[in-house]
Write a protein that holds these residues in place. Structure first.
Motif, short mmCIF file in Angstrom:
data_model
loop_
_atom_site.label_atom_id
_atom_site.label_comp_id
_atom_site.label_asym_id
_atom_site.label_seq_id
_atom_site.Cartn_x
_atom_site.Cartn_y
_atom_site.Cartn_z
N THR A 1 0.77 -1.17 -0.04
CA THR A 1 -0.14 0.05 0.00
C THR A 1 0.82 1.22 0.01
OG1 THR A 1 -1.72 -1.31 1.34
CG2 THR A 1 -1.93 1.16 1.20
N GLU A 2 1.84 1.33 0.81
CA GLU A 2 2.70 2.50 0.92
C GLU A 2 3.72 2.74 -0.51
OE1 GLU A 2 4.48 2.14 5.55
OE2 GLU A 2 5.42 1.02 3.95
N PHE A 3 3.98 1.43 -1.23
CA PHE A 3 4.49 1.91 -2.60
C PHE A 3 3.43 2.30 -3.48
CE2 PHE A 3 6.34 -0.09 -6.60
CZ PHE A 3 7.56 0.37 -6.33
N ASN A 4 2.21 2.03 -3.79
CA ASN A 4 1.41 2.40 -4.46
C ASN A 4 0.82 4.10 -4.08
OD1 ASN A 4 0.89 0.20 -5.93
ND2 ASN A 4 -0.59 -0.69 -4.51
N ALA A 5 0.80 4.14 -2.63
CA ALA A 5 0.32 5.43 -2.38
C ALA A 5 1.76 6.60 -2.68
CB ALA A 5 0.44 5.58 -0.81
N PHE A 6 2.86 6.17 -2.88
CA PHE A 6 3.73 7.00 -3.22
C PHE A 6 3.41 7.53 -4.71
CE2 PHE A 6 7.93 8.17 -5.18
CZ PHE A 6 8.64 8.94 -4.36
N PHE A 7 3.23 6.76 -5.75
CA PHE A 7 3.04 7.15 -6.88
C PHE A 7 1.81 7.99 -7.14
CE2 PHE A 7 5.76 3.48 -7.02
CZ PHE A 7 6.79 3.67 -8.01
N GLU A 8 0.59 7.46 -6.27
CA GLU A 8 -0.54 8.33 -6.30
C GLU A 8 -0.43 9.76 -5.88
OE1 GLU A 8 -3.08 5.73 -4.14
OE2 GLU A 8 -3.23 4.38 -5.78
N GLN A 9 0.43 9.94 -4.72
CA GLN A 9 0.58 11.36 -4.25
C GLN A 9 1.27 11.99 -5.30
OE1 GLN A 9 2.89 11.23 -0.69
NE2 GLN A 9 2.60 13.62 -0.29
N PHE A 10 2.67 11.52 -5.78
CA PHE A 10 3.31 12.21 -6.98
C PHE A 10 2.39 12.57 -8.05
CE2 PHE A 10 5.85 12.50 -10.76
CZ PHE A 10 6.80 13.24 -10.26
N ILE A 11 1.41 11.90 -8.47
CA ILE A 11 0.61 12.18 -9.85
C ILE A 11 -0.17 13.47 -9.11
CG2 ILE A 11 -1.16 11.44 -11.12
CD1 ILE A 11 -0.20 8.71 -11.14
N GLN A 12 -0.86 13.43 -7.96
CA GLN A 12 -1.73 14.76 -7.69
C GLN A 12 -0.75 15.95 -7.48
OE1 GLN A 12 -4.56 14.79 -7.14
NE2 GLN A 12 -4.88 12.60 -7.64
N GLN A 13 0.74 15.91 -7.34
CA GLN A 13 1.55 16.92 -7.28
C GLN A 13 1.86 17.48 -8.78
OE1 GLN A 13 4.88 15.38 -5.06
NE2 GLN A 13 4.40 16.28 -3.18
N VAL A 14 1.69 16.32 -9.61
CA VAL A 14 1.96 16.64 -10.95
C VAL A 14 1.03 17.83 -11.59
CG1 VAL A 14 1.88 15.88 -13.47
CG2 VAL A 14 3.45 14.71 -11.61
N LEU A 15 -0.52 17.12 -11.18
CA LEU A 15 -1.69 17.81 -11.62
C LEU A 15 -1.86 19.08 -11.00
CD1 LEU A 15 -3.99 14.68 -12.03
CD2 LEU A 15 -2.72 15.78 -13.83
N ALA A 16 -1.57 19.29 -9.86
CA ALA A 16 -1.98 20.52 -8.96
C ALA A 16 -0.80 20.97 -8.29
CB ALA A 16 -2.92 20.45 -8.29
N PRO A 17 0.40 21.32 -8.76
CA PRO A 17 1.42 21.96 -7.88
C PRO A 17 1.04 23.26 -7.02
CG PRO A 17 1.94 22.41 -9.97
CD PRO A 17 0.72 21.74 -10.16
N THR A 18 1.29 23.32 -5.68
CA THR A 18 0.86 24.27 -4.84
C THR A 18 1.78 25.48 -5.11
OG1 THR A 18 1.87 23.40 -3.09
CG2 THR A 18 -0.29 22.85 -3.43
N SER A 19 3.02 25.46 -5.48
CA SER A 19 4.03 26.45 -5.45
C SER A 19 5.16 26.09 -6.61
CB SER A 19 4.83 26.41 -4.18
OG SER A 19 5.42 25.31 -3.93
N GLN A 20 5.94 27.00 -6.73
CA GLN A 20 7.03 26.95 -7.77
C GLN A 20 8.07 25.70 -7.38
OE1 GLN A 20 7.19 28.17 -10.77
NE2 GLN A 20 8.78 27.28 -11.33
N LYS A 21 8.14 25.53 -5.75
CA LYS A 21 9.03 24.62 -5.48
C LYS A 21 8.38 23.10 -6.06
CE LYS A 21 12.05 26.15 -1.94
NZ LYS A 21 12.70 25.74 -0.70
N ASP A 22 7.00 23.04 -6.14
CA ASP A 22 6.68 21.58 -6.37
C ASP A 22 6.69 21.48 -7.81
OD1 ASP A 22 5.37 21.33 -3.64
OD2 ASP A 22 3.31 21.70 -4.25
N VAL A 23 6.76 22.60 -8.52
CA VAL A 23 7.15 22.25 -10.01
C VAL A 23 8.29 21.86 -10.27
CG1 VAL A 23 7.24 23.59 -12.24
CG2 VAL A 23 5.41 24.15 -10.57
N LEU A 24 9.35 22.46 -9.68
CA LEU A 24 10.88 21.99 -9.53
C LEU A 24 11.11 20.43 -9.15
CD1 LEU A 24 12.62 25.52 -8.32
CD2 LEU A 24 12.23 24.33 -11.04
N TYR A 25 10.15 20.44 -7.90
CA TYR A 25 10.46 19.05 -7.61
C TYR A 25 9.86 17.82 -8.33
CZ TYR A 25 8.79 15.04 -4.64
OH TYR A 25 8.43 13.87 -4.20
N VAL A 26 8.88 18.15 -9.02
CA VAL A 26 8.24 17.13 -9.95
C VAL A 26 9.26 16.90 -11.22
CG1 VAL A 26 6.48 16.73 -11.79
CG2 VAL A 26 5.89 17.60 -9.47
#
Length: 441
Positions: A44-69
């Motif tokens: 479950t942890e392994f799957n959750a890691f990728f799902e959380q990353f996809i959410q950051q891809v679609l809706a970054p909250t700051s410029q640092k999120d963009v650079l992180y992705v």
């Protein structure tokens, strides 16, 4: 007055840390063992890691999120196992409705994805074989499917203008089945305007490189060729695509003849910036296809009244282009711009064996060339060659002998004017010399 940002705001803008995320990923147990059956599945942890990353891809909250992705995509998801599991999670987006901003963010993510052919070896140890199929074909299929998700959505106009050329130039050759993109290009080609030009480049690549069958492809391009499109801001791109399209020696002669005649007719109403490139293309086509040269020496056709060519006939075999001639180029030899006059003169000379690369120059640059020629200064044109001066460390240009004499004559006249006022005879002689030089081709 200096504004102080609260600590909470700083924490909110800090964004995820790349090093910590990678360290966390390496510590996660990728497999989960069922105690009853003993079978292993992804944790479950392994799957959750990728799902959380996809959410950051679609809706970054700051410029640092963009650079992180971007950094995660380049440094972590460049490994086969990470690439595979990420794109498997991406497939759920196919059935979701994405906003314009989310589609734009998703496109930026896809642009940064490592190509399947350049993936590195797996990042984590897969003792229980739960990661999945890491074969080259499966990775390429997932990569292609992830891009398909994007193009099947309703793209905004600015995003479509960005996606079309990027896929054609950088991704079409990487897809496992390039022919599947035909419908995508058709949809935008039928919209007209700039989308037709951008989609035409992709369609041309599919037809020429991948033997893609497109009924009436040549007729569609023939209809698009008009003086109207040459006044659009994407005229340069269209002429470039048309030049590639007509460069194939496998195209039947009657089709090439139809385009040659259509381009010659278009020249009568084309803008100045498009005339020189089109005339160069026509000259190259006459050089490449010897069967077209009879269109130059057809004395029975010298004006629109006795021209057998049928412009509004879209059956390229029946438009009678080969029975016509290129009388439209002759009036361009009297064009107000000397550069056009000179270029149109090829129709009266013997057609050579070497083709000439065309150059696109915007109207402001052509106008500057005309001004420089009128005042006797050295202008950039087809007869100029750039040279580095060793003494002055600056660029100089060679100019024709007559224009060089004009510059020297003007310099000598200025010296005389400093000593004494010029006589009327000297002034008139210089003026006549300038005027005569202006109209020398």
């Amino acid at each position: 007055m200096v504004l102080k940002v609260p600590k909470k705001t700083k924490v909110a803008q800090a964004g995820p840390d790349f090093a910590k995320s990678k360290e966390l990923l390496l510590k996660i147990n990728i497999a989960s063992i069922n105690p009853e059956t003993g079978s292993a599945t992804k944790s479950t942890e392994f799957n959750a890691f990728f799902e959380q990353f996809i959410q950051q891809v679609l809706a970054p909250t700051s410029q640092k999120d963009v650079l992180y992705v971007k950094k995660m995509t380049k440094k972590v998801f460049c490994h086969k196992d990470m690439f595979l599991n990420l794109l498997e999670k991406v497939q759920v987006l196919a059935g979701k409705q994405l906003s314009k901003v989310q589609l734009s963010n998703y496109f930026q993510f896809l642009k940064n994805l490592t190509l399947p052919s350049k993936l590195e070896k797996s990042l984590v140890k897969d003792e229980f074989k739960v990661v999945g199929d890491l074969s080259k074909e499966n990775l390429e299929l997932l990569f292609q499917a992830s891009w398909m998700i994007l193009i099947k959505k309703q793209l905004s106009r600015p995003l479509a203008r960005e996606v079309l050329p990027f896929i054609t130039d950088h991704r079409l050759d990487e897809f496992l089945n390039p022919e599947l993109w035909g419908d995508f290009y058709f949809a935008y080609y039928n919209q007209g305007g700039v989308y037709s030009v951008l989609a035409l480049n992709g369609l041309l690549k599919l037809v020429v490189k991948y033997n893609f069958e497109y009924p009436d492809f040549y007729v569609s391009v023939y209809k698009l060729t008009s003086s109207f499109i040459l006044y659009a801001k994407y005229a340069e791109e269209y002429i470039s695509v048309l030049n590639i399209f007509l460069s194939s020696t496998h195209v039947p002669l009657y089709i090439i003849a139809a385009f040659v005649k259509k381009l010659a007719r278009v020249c009568l109403l084309a803008p100045v910036s498009a005339l020189r490139p089109i005339l160069t293309i026509l000259q190259n086509l006459l050089t490449r296809f010897s069967g077209l040269r009879k269109m130059i020496h057809n004395d029975t056709c010298d004006s629109i009244e006795n021209d057998p060519y049928i412009e509004d006939c879209y059956d390229l075999k029946k438009c009678k282009a080969l029975e016509s001639c290129l009388w439209e180029i002759k009036p361009l030899q009297s064009h107000w711009l000397p550069l056009i006059c000179k270029k149109a003169g090829f129709i009266d000379r013997n057609i050579g064996t070497h083709e000439t690369p065309y150059q696109w120059k915007p109207n402001d640059e052509l106008f500057q060339i005309l001004l420089n020629k009128k005042t006797g200064t050295k202008a950039v044109d087809d007869d100029d060659y750039t040279l580095k001066n060793v003494n002055k460390f600056e660029k100089q240009k060679f100019v024709p002998v007559k224009r060089k004499m004009l510059i020297e004559e003007e310099g000598n006249a200025k010296k005389l004017m400093k000593l004494s006022p010029p006589s009327d005879g000297l002034f008139n002689e210089m003026l006549n010399y300038c005027i005569s030089d202006l109209y020398v081709l």
